[in-house]
Design a protein around this motif. Sequence first.
Motif, PDB file in Angstrom:
ATOM      1  N   ASP A 228      51.598  44.470  33.577  1.00 13.85           N
ATOM      2  CA  ASP A 228      51.784  46.025  33.773  1.00 13.85           C
ATOM      3  C   ASP A 228      50.531  46.830  32.900  1.00 13.85           C
ATOM      4  OD1 ASP A 228      53.772  46.213  35.763  1.00 13.85           O
ATOM      5  OD2 ASP A 228      55.312  46.244  34.181  1.00 13.85           O
ATOM      6  N   THR A 229      50.235  46.335  31.888  1.00 13.77           N
ATOM      7  CA  THR A 229      49.202  47.109  31.135  1.00 13.77           C
ATOM      8  C   THR A 229      48.022  46.638  31.577  1.00 13.77           C
ATOM      9  OG1 THR A 229      49.091  45.059  29.534  1.00 13.77           O
ATOM     10  CG2 THR A 229      50.804  46.552  29.208  1.00 13.77           C
ATOM     11  N   TRP A 230      47.646  45.957  32.640  1.00 12.00           N
ATOM     12  CA  TRP A 230      46.214  45.597  32.920  1.00 12.00           C
ATOM     13  C   TRP A 230      45.665  46.876  33.751  1.00 12.00           C
ATOM     14  CZ3 TRP A 230      45.225  39.866  34.336  1.00 12.00           C
ATOM     15  CH2 TRP A 230      45.625  39.122  33.462  1.00 12.00           C
ATOM     16  N   MET A 231      44.499  47.101  33.638  1.00 11.02           N
ATOM     17  CA  MET A 231      43.808  47.834  34.758  1.00 11.02           C
ATOM     18  C   MET A 231      43.474  46.786  35.772  1.00 11.02           C
ATOM     19  SD  MET A 231      42.998  50.840  33.708  1.00 11.02           S
ATOM     20  CE  MET A 231      41.206  51.292  34.465  1.00 11.02           C
ATOM     21  N   LEU A 232      43.910  47.313  36.948  1.00 10.41           N
ATOM     22  CA  LEU A 232      43.776  46.197  38.330  1.00 10.41           C
ATOM     23  C   LEU A 232      42.256  46.428  38.404  1.00 10.41           C
ATOM     24  CD1 LEU A 232      46.954  46.394  40.288  1.00 10.41           C
ATOM     25  CD2 LEU A 232      46.231  44.673  38.551  1.00 10.41           C
ATOM     26  N   PRO A 233      41.450  45.482  38.325  1.00 11.92           N
ATOM     27  CA  PRO A 233      39.966  45.675  39.012  1.00 11.92           C
ATOM     28  C   PRO A 233      39.993  46.004  40.424  1.00 11.92           C
ATOM     29  CG  PRO A 233      40.486  43.268  38.478  1.00 11.92           C
ATOM     30  CD  PRO A 233      41.740  43.878  38.032  1.00 11.92           C
ATOM     31  N   TYR A 234      38.887  46.809  40.950  1.00  9.52           N
ATOM     32  CA  TYR A 234      38.848  46.852  42.224  1.00  9.52           C
ATOM     33  C   TYR A 234      37.793  45.914  42.649  1.00  9.52           C
ATOM     34  CZ  TYR A 234      37.907  48.834  46.718  1.00  9.52           C
ATOM     35  OH  TYR A 234      37.691  48.985  47.980  1.00  9.52           O
ATOM     36  N   ASP A 235      38.420  44.949  43.370  1.00  8.22           N
ATOM     37  CA  ASP A 235      37.587  43.888  43.899  1.00  8.22           C
ATOM     38  C   ASP A 235      38.524  43.340  45.141  1.00  8.22           C
ATOM     39  OD1 ASP A 235      36.580  41.264  44.500  1.00  8.22           O
ATOM     40  OD2 ASP A 235      36.276  40.974  42.321  1.00  8.22           O
ATOM     41  N   GLU A 236      37.833  43.325  46.110  1.00  5.69           N
ATOM     42  CA  GLU A 236      38.742  42.954  47.549  1.00  5.69           C
ATOM     43  C   GLU A 236      38.843  41.304  47.768  1.00  5.69           C
ATOM     44  OE1 GLU A 236      36.810  44.737  50.982  1.00  5.69           O
ATOM     45  OE2 GLU A 236      38.002  46.799  50.414  1.00  5.69           O
ATOM     46  N   SER A 237      38.096  40.789  47.038  1.00  2.41           N
ATOM     47  CA  SER A 237      38.196  39.533  47.109  1.00  2.41           C
ATOM     48  C   SER A 237      39.465  38.925  46.058  1.00  2.41           C
ATOM     49  CB  SER A 237      37.003  38.569  46.595  1.00  2.41           C
ATOM     50  OG  SER A 237      36.544  38.958  45.375  1.00  2.41           O
ATOM     51  N   ILE A 238      40.171  39.667  45.178  1.00  2.00           N
ATOM     52  CA  ILE A 238      40.914  39.265  44.545  1.00  2.00           C
ATOM     53  C   ILE A 238      42.458  39.433  45.405  1.00  2.00           C
ATOM     54  CG2 ILE A 238      42.554  40.111  42.473  1.00  2.00           C
ATOM     55  CD1 ILE A 238      39.871  40.931  41.168  1.00  2.00           C
ATOM     56  N   LYS A 239      43.028  38.307  45.553  1.00  2.00           N
ATOM     57  CA  LYS A 239      44.119  37.983  46.457  1.00  2.00           C
ATOM     58  C   LYS A 239      45.260  37.657  45.689  1.00  2.00           C
ATOM     59  CE  LYS A 239      42.440  39.786  50.249  1.00  2.00           C
ATOM     60  NZ  LYS A 239      41.249  39.063  50.467  1.00  2.00           N
ATOM     61  N   GLY A 240      45.372  37.474  44.422  1.00  2.00           N
ATOM     62  CA  GLY A 240      46.416  37.018  43.813  1.00  2.00           C
ATOM     63  C   GLY A 240      46.205  36.870  42.158  1.00  2.00           C
ATOM     64  N   THR A 241      47.355  36.362  41.420  1.00  2.00           N
ATOM     65  CA  THR A 241      47.334  36.299  40.125  1.00  2.00           C
ATOM     66  C   THR A 241      47.490  34.673  39.586  1.00  2.00           C
ATOM     67  OG1 THR A 241      49.733  37.100  39.594  1.00  2.00           O
ATOM     68  CG2 THR A 241      47.812  38.587  39.883  1.00  2.00           C
ATOM     69  N   VAL A 242      47.467  34.631  38.325  1.00  2.00           N
ATOM     70  CA  VAL A 242      47.989  33.257  37.827  1.00  2.00           C
ATOM     71  C   VAL A 242      48.359  33.718  36.593  1.00  2.00           C
ATOM     72  CG1 VAL A 242      45.621  32.646  37.134  1.00  2.00           C
ATOM     73  CG2 VAL A 242      47.463  30.823  37.217  1.00  2.00           C
ATOM     74  N   HIS A 243      49.539  32.981  35.946  1.00  2.00           N
ATOM     75  CA  HIS A 243      49.838  33.145  34.715  1.00  2.00           C
ATOM     76  C   HIS A 243      50.693  31.875  34.364  1.00  2.00           C
ATOM     77  CE1 HIS A 243      53.825  34.996  35.938  1.00  2.00           C
ATOM     78  NE2 HIS A 243      54.144  34.768  34.770  1.00  2.00           N
ATOM     79  N   SER A 244      50.786  31.437  32.869  1.00  2.00           N
ATOM     80  CA  SER A 244      51.182  30.334  32.434  1.00  2.00           C
ATOM     81  C   SER A 244      52.680  30.808  31.683  1.00  2.00           C
ATOM     82  CB  SER A 244      50.555  29.587  31.512  1.00  2.00           C
ATOM     83  OG  SER A 244      50.124  30.355  30.146  1.00  2.00           O
TER      84      SER A 244
END
Length: 123
Positions: free
Chosen positions: A56-72
């Motif tokens: 929630d605290t991240w700035m979501l980068p504007y990048d159309e190739s970003i289609k997901g996230t990962v975390h541990s």
Amino acid sequence: MDVVRIRRELLEYLLELARDFYPNEFAGFLREKDGVFEEILIAPNPHFGRSSAFFDTWMLPYDESIKGTVHSHPGPSPRPSRADLHFFSKFGGVHLIIAYPFTEEDVRAYLSNGEEVRIEVVE
Ligand SMILES: [Zn+2]
């Protein structure tokens, strides 16, 4: 969508990152090319720690190739937390969670509604 495809090199790198950051969490955005996740983008100032609300605290980068996230998850449960589900629903896309001890069997993928999808590793 009932399967998410990920390049083997990327999957192995993600497992390595999860081990390196342990006992903290790591998180990043996933870039897709031709239907396969190929690259991770680690946010510049993520709030790593034991809380899963950091997205929630991240700035979501504007990048159309970003289609997901990962975390541990530093614990053995790969299930999304309440905060994870809230974030998934806002972001859309596909979300990987890698749980301790961070082997290939500890990786799960979820859609934005929290539904689990199968992971296909692409060589
Ligand atoms: Zn989480």
